[in-house]
Design a protein around this motif. Structure first.
Motif, PDB file in Angstrom:
ATOM      1  N   ASP A  49       1.047   5.315   0.154  1.00 34.99           N
ATOM      2  CA  ASP A  49       0.291   6.474   0.628  1.00 34.99           C
ATOM      3  C   ASP A  49       1.184   7.710   0.514  1.00 34.99           C
ATOM      4  O   ASP A  49       2.184   7.827   1.229  1.00 34.99           O
ATOM      5  CB  ASP A  49      -0.138   6.245   2.085  1.00 34.99           C
ATOM      6  CG  ASP A  49      -1.117   7.304   2.580  1.00 34.99           C
ATOM      7  OD1 ASP A  49      -1.384   8.263   1.834  1.00 34.99           O
ATOM      8  OD2 ASP A  49      -1.607   7.161   3.716  1.00 34.99           O
ATOM      9  N   LYS A  66       5.118   7.541   9.455  1.00 32.28           N
ATOM     10  CA  LYS A  66       4.927   8.681   8.554  1.00 32.28           C
ATOM     11  C   LYS A  66       5.695   9.880   9.093  1.00 32.28           C
ATOM     12  O   LYS A  66       5.769  10.067  10.303  1.00 32.28           O
ATOM     13  CB  LYS A  66       3.436   9.016   8.436  1.00 32.28           C
ATOM     14  CG  LYS A  66       2.643   8.042   7.598  1.00 32.28           C
ATOM     15  CD  LYS A  66       1.226   8.559   7.380  1.00 32.28           C
ATOM     16  CE  LYS A  66       0.467   7.665   6.413  1.00 32.28           C
ATOM     17  NZ  LYS A  66      -0.882   8.177   6.135  1.00 32.28           N
ATOM     18  N   CYS A 103       6.569   9.217   0.118  1.00 34.82           N
ATOM     19  CA  CYS A 103       5.397   8.389   0.388  1.00 34.82           C
ATOM     20  C   CYS A 103       5.732   7.416   1.506  1.00 34.82           C
ATOM     21  O   CYS A 103       6.904   7.136   1.776  1.00 34.82           O
ATOM     22  CB  CYS A 103       4.954   7.628  -0.858  1.00 34.82           C
ATOM     23  SG  CYS A 103       6.182   6.440  -1.473  1.00 34.82           S
ATOM     24  N   SER A 123      -7.386   6.037  -3.882  1.00 36.48           N
ATOM     25  CA  SER A 123      -7.806   7.434  -3.863  1.00 36.48           C
ATOM     26  C   SER A 123      -6.756   8.220  -4.628  1.00 36.48           C
ATOM     27  O   SER A 123      -5.820   7.632  -5.183  1.00 36.48           O
ATOM     28  CB  SER A 123      -7.939   7.951  -2.423  1.00 36.48           C
ATOM     29  OG  SER A 123      -6.675   8.066  -1.815  1.00 36.48           O
ATOM     30  N   SER A 161      -0.911  12.889  -9.707  1.00 40.88           N
ATOM     31  CA  SER A 161      -1.377  11.580  -9.248  1.00 40.88           C
ATOM     32  C   SER A 161      -1.423  10.584 -10.391  1.00 40.88           C
ATOM     33  O   SER A 161      -0.991   9.433 -10.253  1.00 40.88           O
ATOM     34  CB  SER A 161      -2.755  11.710  -8.608  1.00 40.88           C
ATOM     35  OG  SER A 161      -3.258  10.441  -8.243  1.00 40.88           O
ATOM     36  N   CYS A 171      -8.629   0.533   9.122  1.00 38.35           N
ATOM     37  CA  CYS A 171      -9.447   1.108   8.053  1.00 38.35           C
ATOM     38  C   CYS A 171     -10.802   0.406   8.008  1.00 38.35           C
ATOM     39  O   CYS A 171     -10.871  -0.823   7.978  1.00 38.35           O
ATOM     40  CB  CYS A 171      -8.732   0.944   6.712  1.00 38.35           C
ATOM     41  SG  CYS A 171      -9.649   1.561   5.293  1.00 38.35           S
ATOM     42  N   HIS A 201       0.855  -1.187   0.000  1.00 40.31           N
ATOM     43  CA  HIS A 201       0.000   0.000   0.000  1.00 40.31           C
ATOM     44  C   HIS A 201       0.890   1.234   0.000  1.00 40.31           C
ATOM     45  O   HIS A 201       1.751   1.390   0.874  1.00 40.31           O
ATOM     46  CB  HIS A 201      -0.918   0.030   1.218  1.00 40.31           C
ATOM     47  CG  HIS A 201      -1.811   1.232   1.252  1.00 40.31           C
ATOM     48  ND1 HIS A 201      -1.620   2.297   2.102  1.00 40.31           N
ATOM     49  CD2 HIS A 201      -2.899   1.556   0.498  1.00 40.31           C
ATOM     50  CE1 HIS A 201      -2.549   3.214   1.897  1.00 40.31           C
ATOM     51  NE2 HIS A 201      -3.329   2.785   0.933  1.00 40.31           N
ATOM     52  N   LYS A 248      -2.477  -1.536   4.342  1.00 39.76           N
ATOM     53  CA  LYS A 248      -2.887  -0.157   4.633  1.00 39.76           C
ATOM     54  C   LYS A 248      -2.578   0.204   6.081  1.00 39.76           C
ATOM     55  O   LYS A 248      -2.128   1.317   6.374  1.00 39.76           O
ATOM     56  CB  LYS A 248      -4.377   0.038   4.341  1.00 39.76           C
ATOM     57  CG  LYS A 248      -4.840   1.469   4.599  1.00 39.76           C
ATOM     58  CD  LYS A 248      -6.169   1.756   3.975  1.00 39.76           C
ATOM     59  CE  LYS A 248      -6.668   3.157   4.347  1.00 39.76           C
ATOM     60  NZ  LYS A 248      -5.709   4.226   4.014  1.00 39.76           N
ATOM     61  N   ASP A 286      -4.328   9.842  -3.661  1.00 37.70           N
ATOM     62  CA  ASP A 286      -2.972   9.751  -3.122  1.00 37.70           C
ATOM     63  C   ASP A 286      -2.656   8.382  -2.522  1.00 37.70           C
ATOM     64  O   ASP A 286      -1.709   8.241  -1.761  1.00 37.70           O
ATOM     65  CB  ASP A 286      -2.732  10.843  -2.068  1.00 37.70           C
ATOM     66  CG  ASP A 286      -3.712  10.760  -0.903  1.00 37.70           C
ATOM     67  OD1 ASP A 286      -4.663   9.957  -0.988  1.00 37.70           O
ATOM     68  OD2 ASP A 286      -3.525  11.502   0.075  1.00 37.70           O
ATOM     69  N   GLU A 287      -3.428   7.357  -2.886  1.00 38.18           N
ATOM     70  CA  GLU A 287      -3.201   6.020  -2.348  1.00 38.18           C
ATOM     71  C   GLU A 287      -3.410   4.968  -3.431  1.00 38.18           C
ATOM     72  O   GLU A 287      -4.277   5.117  -4.299  1.00 38.18           O
ATOM     73  CB  GLU A 287      -4.156   5.706  -1.203  1.00 38.18           C
ATOM     74  CG  GLU A 287      -4.027   6.568   0.027  1.00 38.18           C
ATOM     75  CD  GLU A 287      -5.058   6.187   1.069  1.00 38.18           C
ATOM     76  OE1 GLU A 287      -4.883   5.135   1.727  1.00 38.18           O
ATOM     77  OE2 GLU A 287      -6.050   6.911   1.208  1.00 38.18           O
ATOM     78  N   SER A 323       1.161   0.997   6.322  1.00 37.63           N
ATOM     79  CA  SER A 323       1.613   2.263   5.732  1.00 37.63           C
ATOM     80  C   SER A 323       1.364   3.445   6.653  1.00 37.63           C
ATOM     81  O   SER A 323       2.004   4.493   6.524  1.00 37.63           O
ATOM     82  CB  SER A 323       0.928   2.500   4.379  1.00 37.63           C
ATOM     83  OG  SER A 323      -0.463   2.738   4.545  1.00 37.63           O
ATOM     84  N   ASP A 324       0.433   3.293   7.597  1.00 32.05           N
ATOM     85  CA  ASP A 324       0.138   4.369   8.549  1.00 32.05           C
ATOM     86  C   ASP A 324       1.066   4.352   9.757  1.00 32.05           C
ATOM     87  O   ASP A 324       1.057   5.291  10.558  1.00 32.05           O
ATOM     88  CB  ASP A 324      -1.307   4.254   9.048  1.00 32.05           C
ATOM     89  CG  ASP A 324      -2.320   4.685   8.007  1.00 32.05           C
ATOM     90  OD1 ASP A 324      -1.960   5.514   7.148  1.00 32.05           O
ATOM     91  OD2 ASP A 324      -3.459   4.192   8.040  1.00 32.05           O
TER      92      ASP A 324
END
Length: 420
Positions: free
Chosen positions: A19, A167, A148, A111, A93, A192, A17, A160, A113-114, A163-164
Motif C-alpha cells: 500500500d 503507517k 509504502c 487499485s 503506478s 476490508c 499486500h 491487507k 496505489d495497492e 498493511s494498515d
C-alpha cells in the motif's frame, strides 16, 4: 536456503499486500522539494473539488480524504492545495507495479496505489518474506523516492489488514499462529469489506471485534444478512481462500462505467442530456476498444445535497457498444424518474457484458453506425479524446476525459481509464 524456508512459520501460501503511503501527495512532494515536510492536499481542477488525498503532515491536523476545501482549511490554515496530476500518478503506478514482477509473477493490482503479491514461490530466490518486503521497499524508495506499507499474512484478507497496522513506511507480519489473537484485537471497522452500515448492524448484535464476529452463530448471521452472513463469519475467523490473480488471468470485467461530478448543479433536462451523451461516449469508446458489448444500462444520479442518490437500470433488446444506443438507454432511465433536486453527479454504466466478434452487422443502417463509430475512435485515438465529437457536446466543459481515477483502475486493459 532450504533450512531457512523450513523456519518460516507459514503454510502453503504467503501473501503480501503493498500500500503506497499518501500516494498522490507523496508524488507531489517528491516532484517538488518545496512541498516536502509540509501539509499538502491534492485536489481536483474543478471549482467544486474536494480533498482527494493529503500528506501525513496534513493528516496530523485532522485533514481527511473527501473533505470540502473550507473544512480542510479550517483544520489546517496553512494547508497547501495542489491540483492533482492524474497522468503522472498512473504513470508512476504502472512503473511500480512493473517493478513488483521482479519478485513474483503473481501480482494483482488492487487499485492505483495497492497490489497483492503471492510470494509463496519466491523464497528460494529472495529468502524470508520479511527480506522480500525490505528489498521491495528499498527498490521503490531508491527509484521513486516513495514509501509504502507492507502486510504479510497467509491470505489476502489478513495481508491487507496487516498493511494498515503500521503507517507510514511500515512492515507487519501476521503468522498463522497469531491469527486468532489478531482477530480478537481488531475492531470490525478495520476489516476490508465491512462498511459503516454493516458495522452498525453488527454492533447492534453485540459484535465489536472480528473475534466476536467469528464466534457469533452463523445461523443468526445468515438470518440477518442472507448469503453475506456466511462471508462475514469467515472474515471474522480470518479465512480467505481467494487467489492472487494477475491481470492477464483475470475474469472478464463485469461492467464498464464512468461518472462525473458536474461543475455546477443542473436542473434543465437539456443540460443533463449533454453530460449523459458525453458519459455514454466515454463508456462506448472503451468497450469498442476492447471488443466488448453489453446489454444492461445503469444510470446513477446524486443530488445537490450530496447525500441523496439513486440508480436505475434497463436491459436493452440487443448487445451493443455504440455510444448512441447507450445514451438512448440512459435517457429512457432519466425520463422514468422525477428529479426532486438539482443534479450534482451523473454516472453511466453498461453491464451484462460479452466479447463481440469482428463481423459487421447484417443491415446497412447498422453497418453505417459501426463504421462511423470506428472512424471517430480512430481520429480520437490519434489526436486525443473528443477531438471529433457530437455537436451537442461542444458546449460541455471538461470533455477531454475522466476527471478522476476510478477505484477499478488497472495499468492496462479495459479497466484502464484515460485521465487528464
Amino acid at each position: 536456503m532450504d533450512e531457512q524456508q523450513k523456519e518460516i512459520p507459514f503454510g502453503d501460501r504467503i501473501i503480501m499486500h503493498v500500500d503506497m503511503n499518501a500516494f498522490f501527495a507523496s508524488v507531489e512532494q517528491q516532484n517538488d522539494p518545496r512541498l516536502r515536510g509540509k501539509p499538502v492536499a491534492v485536489v481536483g481542477s474543478s471549482k467544486r473539488t474536494i480533498v482527494t488525498t493529503c500528506s501525513y503532515e496534513a493528516r496530523a491536523f485532522g485533514v481527511k480524504t473527501g473533505m470540502a476545501l473550507w473544512e480542510a482549511k479550517s483544520c489546517c490554515p496553512n494547508l497547501i492545495l495542489v491540483v492533482g496530476k492524474n497522468r503522472e500518478y498512473t504513470r508512476i503506478s504502472s512503473l511500480i507495479m512493473k517493478l513488483m514482477y521482479d519478485f513474483t509473477p503473481l501480482v494483482e493490482t488492487f487499485s492505483i496505489d495497492e497490489a497483492f503479491l503471492d510470494i509463496s514461490g519466491s523464497l528460494s530466490l529472495f529468502g524470508t518474506p520479511e527480506n522480500i518486503a525490505s528489498l521491495l521497499k528499498a527498490r521503490i524508495g531508491d527509484q521513486f523516492g516513495l514509501t509504502c506499507s507492507i502486510g504479510i499474512a497467509p491470505n489476502k484478507l489478513l495481508a491487507k489488514l496487516a498493511s494498515d497496522m503500521q503507517k507510514p513506511d511500515g512492515l507487519t507480519v501476521i503468522k498463522p499462529a497469531e491469527v486468532a489473537l489478531t482477530m480478537d484485537r481488531t475492531p470490525i471497522r478495520d476489516m476490508c469489506g465491512i462498511g459503516k452500515k454493516t458495522e452498525k448492524s453488527l454492533t447492534m448484535l453485540g459484535i465489536r471485534t472480528c473475534g466476536d464476529l467469528g464466534r457469533f452463530p452463523v445461523k443468526l448471521l445468515r438470518q440477518k444478512f442472507g448469503i453475506v452472513g456466511e462471508a462475514l463469519h469467515l472474515m471474522g475467523l480470518g479465512v480467505d481462500d481467494s487467489p492472487v490473480v494477475p491481470q492477464e488471468e483475470s475474469d472478464l470485467v463485469k461492467s464498464v462505467g464512468h461518472s462525473m461530478t458536474l461543475e455546477k448543479d443542473l436542473e434543465k433536462r437539456e443540460d443533463i442530456l449533454r453530460y449523459l451523451l458525453q458519459l455514454a461516449e466515454m463508456v462506448g469508446r472503451r468497450m469498442r476498444r476492447y471488443g466488448v458489448a453489453g446489454k444492461t444500462v445503469c444510470l446513477s444520479v446524486r443530488y445537490a445535497d450530496f447525500f441523496t442518490n439513486f440508480s436505475r437500470q434497463l436491459t436493452l433488446p440487443e448487445y451493443t457498444n455504440l455510444s448512441a444506443e447507450i445514451y438512448r438507454g440512459a435517457v429512457t432511465l432519466l425520463d422514468s424518474v422525477e428529479l426532486t433536486q438539482p443534479v450534482r453527479l451523473l454516472g453511466v454504466k453498461l453491464s451484462n457484458l460479452r466479447h463481440q466478434d469482428e463481423q459487421l452487422p447484417l443491415f446497412e443502417g447498422e453497418r453505417k453506425k459501426a463504421h462511423l463509430a470506428k472512424a471517430m475512435d480512430e481520429v480520437n485515438s490519434r489526436f486525443g479524446e473528443f477531438s471529433v465529437t457530437y455537436g451537442t457536446l461542444l458546449t460541455v466543459e471538461g470533455k477531454k476525459g475522466s476527471f478522476v481515477i476510478s477505484p477499478a483502475w488497472r495499468p492496462q486493459g479495459i479497466r484502464k481509464v484515460d485521465v487528464e
